[in-house]
Design an enzyme around this catalytic site. Structure first.
Site, PDB file in Angstrom:
ATOM      1  CG  HIS A   1      57.867  50.371  65.111  1.00 61.99           C
ATOM      2  ND1 HIS A   1      57.713  48.612  65.684  1.00 61.99           N
ATOM      3  CD2 HIS A   1      57.329  49.924  64.117  1.00 61.99           C
ATOM      4  CE1 HIS A   1      58.215  48.371  65.009  1.00 61.99           C
ATOM      5  NE2 HIS A   1      58.738  48.582  63.546  1.00 61.99           N
TER       6      HIS A   1
HETATM    7  C1  UD1 Z   1      59.595  50.807  59.304  1.00 65.25           C
HETATM    8  C2  UD1 Z   1      59.174  49.591  58.492  1.00 65.25           C
HETATM    9  C3  UD1 Z   1      59.793  48.080  60.102  1.00 65.25           C
HETATM   10  C4  UD1 Z   1      60.603  48.859  61.197  1.00 65.25           C
HETATM   11  C5  UD1 Z   1      60.472  49.879  61.152  1.00 65.25           C
HETATM   12  C6  UD1 Z   1      61.534  49.689  62.169  1.00 65.25           C
HETATM   13  C7  UD1 Z   1      59.132  49.369  56.091  1.00 65.25           C
HETATM   14  C8  UD1 Z   1      57.114  49.722  55.885  1.00 65.25           C
HETATM   15  N1  UD1 Z   1      58.481  49.776  57.576  1.00 65.25           N
HETATM   16  O1  UD1 Z   1      58.749  51.679  60.028  1.00 65.25           O
HETATM   17  O2  UD1 Z   1      58.656  47.244  59.364  1.00 65.25           O
HETATM   18  O3  UD1 Z   1      60.205  47.256  62.142  1.00 65.25           O
HETATM   19  O4  UD1 Z   1      60.559  50.812  60.176  1.00 65.25           O
HETATM   20  O5  UD1 Z   1      61.881  51.125  63.509  1.00 65.25           O
HETATM   21  O6  UD1 Z   1      59.417  49.604  55.667  1.00 65.25           O
HETATM   22  N2  UD1 Z   1      60.858  59.299  60.763  1.00 65.25           N
HETATM   23  C9  UD1 Z   1      61.776  60.335  61.685  1.00 65.25           C
HETATM   24  N3  UD1 Z   1      63.201  59.645  61.255  1.00 65.25           N
HETATM   25  C10 UD1 Z   1      64.124  58.699  60.716  1.00 65.25           C
HETATM   26  C11 UD1 Z   1      62.768  57.813  60.374  1.00 65.25           C
HETATM   27  C12 UD1 Z   1      61.450  57.820  60.321  1.00 65.25           C
HETATM   28  O7  UD1 Z   1      61.069  60.411  62.071  1.00 65.25           O
HETATM   29  O8  UD1 Z   1      64.998  58.638  60.842  1.00 65.25           O
HETATM   30  C13 UD1 Z   1      59.534  59.234  60.852  1.00 65.25           C
HETATM   31  C14 UD1 Z   1      58.919  60.087  60.076  1.00 65.25           C
HETATM   32  O9  UD1 Z   1      57.907  60.925  60.341  1.00 65.25           O
HETATM   33  C15 UD1 Z   1      58.216  59.014  58.672  1.00 65.25           C
HETATM   34  C16 UD1 Z   1      57.888  57.990  60.121  1.00 65.25           C
HETATM   35  O10 UD1 Z   1      59.196  57.694  61.368  1.00 65.25           O
HETATM   36  O11 UD1 Z   1      56.840  58.736  58.344  1.00 65.25           O
HETATM   37  C17 UD1 Z   1      58.373  56.584  59.774  1.00 65.25           C
HETATM   38  O12 UD1 Z   1      59.270  55.610  58.897  1.00 65.25           O
HETATM   39  P1  UD1 Z   1      59.301  55.118  58.312  1.00 65.25           P
HETATM   40  O13 UD1 Z   1      60.306  54.850  57.492  1.00 65.25           O
HETATM   41  O14 UD1 Z   1      57.478  54.831  57.117  1.00 65.25           O
HETATM   42  O15 UD1 Z   1      58.705  54.159  58.682  1.00 65.25           O
HETATM   43  P2  UD1 Z   1      58.454  52.632  60.405  1.00 65.25           P
HETATM   44  O16 UD1 Z   1      57.426  52.923  60.740  1.00 65.25           O
HETATM   45  O17 UD1 Z   1      59.751  53.288  61.251  1.00 65.25           O
END
Ligand code: UD1
Length: 359
Positions: free
Chosen positions: A206
């Site tokens: 991820h």
């Molecule tokens: C975040 C953390 C990372 C951690 C990871 C665990 C930061 C910078 N990154 O990364 O350190 O290892 O979480 O999973 O804080 N999304 C969903 N549903 C959700 C949340 C997110 O669909 O409940 C999708 C959204 O499209 C979003 C993407 O996932 O844009 C990324 O989510 P985000 O919280 O920005 O970062 P992670 O890649 O999950």
């Protein structure tokens, strides 16, 4: 004393579950007030709600509903929602965990309001400022008041950055506390259909540096497809990755599924032959479980997992990945040892220190 514990993402929820248990053990007489704030960074049930249920956590007292967005948007939304809450609640301490955007946002708000900040899992450094988490770690540690560390390298990093030693406490690993507590229960959850103990591998992917660039992601998919010729793969896919990988490009021996719940996932890695990942926390969980971990990164902020544990950095070059997998499958991979203080009691140490700090 009043504590405010902040969490925003899947790995944060695991870490704060151990802290809440430890607080409840000293808090029989409600000596301390503990407020739980969910920033809403992760909001899907499979990344958030299911963790609260399985880890038997009480519902958060507040949800900031920050949601997805660019780093600036997400960080700013947590900050603007957390500030009035902090003003109204006026905790003595804000406790932040890990290295996600919510960690830094909450630390900044608290500190500017003159509220003390405790950082759990402080001091880890990958040395790679292109990782958003590395910036979050460095900035949080630049302003925190007390530092709880998981491994000796973190103490050394903090000392090198000028933090006075009396504010750094090597306590162990709250994520491993949860693992110790829930492992037996997790082994009772069935493996996904068709998978047999120690005869499958798990892949997780991820990290933005691996999935946000099409060349990189297709090279990794190519590597995973080659590995799948030798062993079936379970691939619980993160939403960020699902948006970028076409399922039809994957080998038929790769079982793609939605993100797994905590118990399902821990139960699956404990029974996997090995794990191929780019996660931070999974490097630690596999070390604690003695399961080989091949990390598709060129650096790690958790060097103890390589020095003592079962982790090897394999980068993203397909040849290196396939060679490392062959070494695991041939049975020649090293066993690894449990790091010091990864004994299920880290959160108890943290709560003891926080509640005795002014005494
Ligand atoms: C975040 C953390 C990372 C951690 C990871 C665990 C930061 C910078 N990154 O990364 O350190 O290892 O979480 O999973 O804080 N999304 C969903 N549903 C959700 C949340 C997110 O669909 O409940 C999708 C959204 O499209 C979003 C993407 O996932 O844009 C990324 O989510 P985000 O919280 O920005 O970062 P992670 O890649 O999950």
């Amino acid at each position: 004393m009043k504590f405010c514990i902040v969490a925003g993402t899947r790995p944060n929820f695991v870490k704060i579950s151990s802290l809440l248990t430890a607080f409840s053990q000293v808090n029989g007489g409600d000596l301390y007030e503990v407020v739980v704030v969910h920033t809403g960074q992760h909001y899907d049930d499979r990344l958030s709600g299911s963790f609260f249920r399985e880890l038997r956590m009480r519902n958060p007292d507040f949800n900031l509903n920050a949601g997805s967005g660019s780093h600036a948007e997400q960080t700013a939304r947590v900050m603007t929602a957390f500030e009035p809450l902090c003003v109204a609640q006026r905790p003595d301490w804000v406790i932040v965990v890990g290295d996600v955007n919510s960690t830094l946002a909450a630390a900044l708000v608290a500190k500017k309001l003159g509220i003390r900040v405790a950082h759990v899992e402080a001091g880890l450094r990958s040395g790679d400022n292109l990782m958003p988490e590395e910036i979050n770690r460095r900035c949080t540690d630049a302003i925190a008041d007390i530092f709880f560390t998981t491994e000796p390298s973190a103490n050394m990093n903090l000392c090198r950055e000028g933090v006075s030693c009396d504010r750094i406490h090597f306590v162990g690993n709250t994520m491993i506390d949860a693992l110790c507590k829930y492992l037996d229960e997790s082994l009772r959850s069935p493996l996904p259909i068709g998978l047999v103990e120690k005869q499958f591998a798990i892949v997780t992917l991820h990290r933005p540096s691996n999935v946000d660039f099409s060349d990189r992601v297709s090279s990794i998919v190519d590597s995973i497809n080659r590995v799948a010729e030798d062993i079936p793969i379970l691939f619980p896919i993160h939403p960020r990755t699902a948006a970028r990988v076409n399922p039809s490009s994957l080998h038929p021996a790769i079982h793609v599924m939605d993100p797994m719940s905590y118990l399902q996932f821990i139960g699956a890695i404990a029974r996997a032959r090995f794990v191929l990942t780019d996660s931070g926390g999974i490097q630690e969980e596999t070390t604690a479980l003695g399961v080989p971990c091949l990390t598709m990164r060129c650096n790690t902020e958790r060097p103890i997992t390589c020095d003592l544990g079962t982790n090897t950095l394999v980068g993203t070059d397909p040849h290196r990945i396939v060679d490392a997998v062959q070494s695991v499958l041939s049975g020649s991979y090293r066993k690894g040892r449990m790091p010091e203080k990864w004994d299920g009691r880290a959160a108890n140490r943290i709560v003891y220190l926080l509640t005795h700090i002014d005494a």
